[in-house]
Scaffold this motif. Structure first.
Motif, mmCIF file in Angstrom:
data_model
loop_
_atom_site.group_PDB
_atom_site.id
_atom_site.type_symbol
_atom_site.label_atom_id
_atom_site.label_comp_id
_atom_site.label_asym_id
_atom_site.label_seq_id
_atom_site.Cartn_x
_atom_site.Cartn_y
_atom_site.Cartn_z
ATOM 1 N N VAL A 80 21.138 46.040 34.646
ATOM 2 C CA VAL A 80 21.923 46.851 35.580
ATOM 3 C C VAL A 80 22.710 47.846 34.742
ATOM 4 C CG1 VAL A 80 23.640 46.889 37.411
ATOM 5 C CG2 VAL A 80 22.119 44.912 37.181
ATOM 6 N N ALA A 81 22.475 49.137 34.970
ATOM 7 C CA ALA A 81 23.091 50.181 34.156
ATOM 8 C C ALA A 81 24.074 51.003 34.981
ATOM 9 C CB ALA A 81 22.018 51.102 33.574
ATOM 10 N N TYR A 82 25.157 51.412 34.310
ATOM 11 C CA TYR A 82 26.149 52.283 34.945
ATOM 12 C C TYR A 82 26.467 53.438 34.010
ATOM 13 C CZ TYR A 82 27.011 48.683 38.431
ATOM 14 O OH TYR A 82 26.861 47.777 39.447
ATOM 15 N N GLY A 83 26.560 54.610 34.580
ATOM 16 C CA GLY A 83 27.055 55.766 33.851
ATOM 17 C C GLY A 83 28.415 56.137 34.395
ATOM 18 N N GLY A 84 29.406 56.271 33.495
ATOM 19 C CA GLY A 84 30.718 56.727 33.916
ATOM 20 C C GLY A 84 31.826 55.698 33.895
ATOM 21 N N ILE A 85 31.509 54.384 33.842
ATOM 22 C CA ILE A 85 32.585 53.401 33.950
ATOM 23 C C ILE A 85 33.244 53.087 32.614
ATOM 24 C CG2 ILE A 85 31.502 52.349 35.968
ATOM 25 C CD1 ILE A 85 30.747 49.962 34.191
ATOM 26 N N ALA A 86 32.621 53.456 31.501
ATOM 27 C CA ALA A 86 33.213 53.181 30.189
ATOM 28 C C ALA A 86 34.029 54.363 29.671
ATOM 29 C CB ALA A 86 32.121 52.823 29.176
ATOM 30 N N CYS A 87 34.170 55.403 30.473
ATOM 31 C CA CYS A 87 34.917 56.587 30.075
ATOM 32 C C CYS A 87 36.388 56.445 30.474
ATOM 33 C CB CYS A 87 34.338 57.831 30.743
ATOM 34 S SG CYS A 87 32.565 58.046 30.507
ATOM 35 N N ASP A 88 37.251 57.146 29.759
ATOM 36 C CA ASP A 88 38.674 57.114 30.094
ATOM 37 C C ASP A 88 38.938 57.640 31.501
ATOM 38 O OD1 ASP A 88 39.234 56.105 27.594
ATOM 39 O OD2 ASP A 88 39.646 58.071 26.709
ATOM 40 N N LYS A 89 38.079 58.548 31.977
ATOM 41 C CA LYS A 89 38.280 59.173 33.281
ATOM 42 C C LYS A 89 37.582 58.418 34.412
ATOM 43 C CE LYS A 89 36.450 62.837 31.578
ATOM 44 N NZ LYS A 89 35.859 64.196 31.428
ATOM 45 N N ALA A 90 37.066 57.238 34.148
ATOM 46 C CA ALA A 90 36.263 56.494 35.120
ATOM 47 C C ALA A 90 36.996 56.305 36.442
ATOM 48 C CB ALA A 90 35.880 55.138 34.542
ATOM 49 N N SER A 91 36.274 56.535 37.545
ATOM 50 C CA SER A 91 36.842 56.352 38.882
ATOM 51 C C SER A 91 36.478 55.001 39.484
ATOM 52 C CB SER A 91 36.356 57.464 39.819
ATOM 53 O OG SER A 91 36.855 58.722 39.414
ATOM 54 N N PHE A 92 35.477 54.330 38.905
ATOM 55 C CA PHE A 92 35.060 53.012 39.377
ATOM 56 C C PHE A 92 35.222 51.994 38.258
ATOM 57 C CE2 PHE A 92 33.002 55.708 42.439
ATOM 58 C CZ PHE A 92 32.919 54.956 43.602
ATOM 59 N N ALA A 93 35.439 50.734 38.641
ATOM 60 C CA ALA A 93 35.572 49.658 37.663
ATOM 61 C C ALA A 93 35.101 48.351 38.295
ATOM 62 C CB ALA A 93 37.020 49.517 37.195
ATOM 63 N N HIS A 94 34.649 47.420 37.451
ATOM 64 C CA HIS A 94 34.259 46.106 37.941
ATOM 65 C C HIS A 94 35.470 45.377 38.510
ATOM 66 C CE1 HIS A 94 30.103 45.890 36.619
ATOM 67 N NE2 HIS A 94 30.449 46.361 35.430
ATOM 68 N N ARG A 95 35.272 44.694 39.620
ATOM 69 C CA ARG A 95 36.331 43.803 40.100
ATOM 70 C C ARG A 95 36.506 42.647 39.119
ATOM 71 N NH1 ARG A 95 36.245 43.057 46.705
ATOM 72 N NH2 ARG A 95 37.576 44.873 47.125
ATOM 73 N N GLU A 96 35.397 42.149 38.619
ATOM 74 C CA GLU A 96 35.402 41.145 37.564
ATOM 75 C C GLU A 96 34.317 41.518 36.567
ATOM 76 O OE1 GLU A 96 35.131 37.118 38.811
ATOM 77 O OE2 GLU A 96 36.775 37.257 40.251
ATOM 78 N N GLU A 97 34.686 41.602 35.301
ATOM 79 C CA GLU A 97 33.728 41.986 34.273
ATOM 80 C C GLU A 97 32.620 40.940 34.156
ATOM 81 O OE1 GLU A 97 33.346 44.603 32.349
ATOM 82 O OE2 GLU A 97 35.111 45.693 33.064
ATOM 83 N N PRO A 98 31.357 41.366 34.098
ATOM 84 C CA PRO A 98 30.276 40.413 33.862
ATOM 85 C C PRO A 98 30.514 39.624 32.584
ATOM 86 C CG PRO A 98 29.390 42.533 34.553
ATOM 87 C CD PRO A 98 30.862 42.740 34.319
ATOM 88 N N ALA A 99 30.289 38.314 32.638
ATOM 89 C CA ALA A 99 30.582 37.437 31.512
ATOM 90 C C ALA A 99 29.660 36.219 31.585
ATOM 91 C CB ALA A 99 32.050 37.005 31.541
ATOM 92 N N PRO A 100 29.573 35.451 30.496
ATOM 93 C CA PRO A 100 28.755 34.233 30.528
ATOM 94 C C PRO A 100 29.106 33.359 31.726
ATOM 95 C CG PRO A 100 29.461 34.675 28.290
ATOM 96 C CD PRO A 100 30.163 35.681 29.156
ATOM 97 N N GLY A 101 28.071 32.893 32.414
ATOM 98 C CA GLY A 101 28.284 32.084 33.606
ATOM 99 C C GLY A 101 28.170 32.867 34.892
ATOM 100 N N SER A 102 28.143 34.213 34.810
ATOM 101 C CA SER A 102 28.032 35.037 36.014
ATOM 102 C C SER A 102 26.584 35.461 36.240
ATOM 103 C CB SER A 102 28.924 36.272 35.902
ATOM 104 O OG SER A 102 28.455 37.152 34.894
ATOM 105 N N ASN A 103 26.291 35.887 37.458
ATOM 106 C CA ASN A 103 24.969 36.332 37.876
ATOM 107 C C ASN A 103 25.052 37.806 38.258
ATOM 108 O OD1 ASN A 103 22.647 36.696 40.005
ATOM 109 N ND2 ASN A 103 22.193 34.770 38.948
ATOM 110 N N PHE A 104 23.938 38.514 38.154
ATOM 111 C CA PHE A 104 23.999 39.952 38.454
ATOM 112 C C PHE A 104 24.327 40.206 39.925
ATOM 113 C CE2 PHE A 104 19.544 39.273 39.613
ATOM 114 C CZ PHE A 104 19.345 40.148 40.666
ATOM 115 N N THR A 105 24.078 39.218 40.786
ATOM 116 C CA THR A 105 24.426 39.387 42.195
ATOM 117 C C THR A 105 25.939 39.304 42.415
ATOM 118 O OG1 THR A 105 24.084 37.019 42.598
ATOM 119 C CG2 THR A 105 22.210 38.487 42.984
#
Length: 209
Positions: A80-105
């Motif tokens: 799953v790829a995102y363009g724009g969320i790692a920039c300082d000006k990002a308008s969108f962000a993860h509610r919870e960052e993907p991490a071990p134990g999580s699923n892409f859904t």
């Protein structure tokens, strides 16, 4: 071409090369190098479980020939790829960052409240199933198609007699329930978001127009 067969030579470099393409646009040309200024790639195994995140924010993204080479063991994966969320000006962000134990859904991408009513930073999404083959010599190549989530609207008003129009006399807004996006980039919220004009103004028409 013999480095995997003849003794005394190092193994051939190999693995996976990922190309990212944004050509779902009016020009029907790859605009990824010109429009995507930071890239975040989440990788999951064939069961959908989180494996790793790779981020690229360098000027390399502007090179049409650039390819991402994630270090992965042989197997089947979902990206799953995102363009724009790692920039300082990002308008969108993860509610919870993907991490071990999580699923892409579990992915939920939320619009930052402080950005509502401002010019949104460009946001892109893409996903792909792919396989890393242990028998592959050299680099196998896959392409991740990206789509653009954000759009900007411009509304122009003009009097029939060419008299100036005061932009402050009008109010424009767009309402939608798209403040949260799921792993497929689909709206996933019941809350209404109101997008108002982030810039208004007036202009004097050219003579003879």
């Amino acid at each position: 071409s013999s480095c995997g067969v003849m003794e005394g030579l190092d193994p051939c470099p190999g693995g996976l090369e990922m190309r990212f393409v944004y050509d779902h646009n009016l020009e029907s040309a790859n605009a990824f190098p010109n429009q995507v200024d930071c890239l975040t790639l989440h990788i999951y195994d064939e069961e959908g479980n989180f494996v790793k995140t790779v981020t690229e924010t360098s000027e390399a993204l502007k090179d049409e020939n650039w390819r991402l080479r994630p270090d992965l063991e042989p197997g089947s994966y979902h990206a799953v790829a995102y363009g724009g969320i790692a920039c300082d000006k990002a308008s969108f962000a993860h509610r919870e960052e993907p991490a071990p134990g999580s699923n892409f859904t579990d992915i939920a991408m939320a619009l930052k409240e402080s950005h509502v009513g401002t010019r949104l930073h460009d946001h892109f999404h893409g996903e792909l199933d792919f396989t890393v083959d242990a028998r592959q010599e050299g680099f196998s190549q896959v392409t991740v198609p990206m789509t653009k989530t954000t759009n900007h609207f411009r509304i122009l008003l003009q009097h029939l007699d060419n008299q100036p129009v005061n932009g402050d006399d009008f109010e424009f807004l767009i309402e939608d329930r798209n403040g949260v996006l799921d792993h497929r980039n689909r709206p996933a919220s019941r809350d209404m978001v109101t997008y108002r004009a982030w810039e208004t103004g007036s202009a004097i028409p050219d003579e003879g127009v």
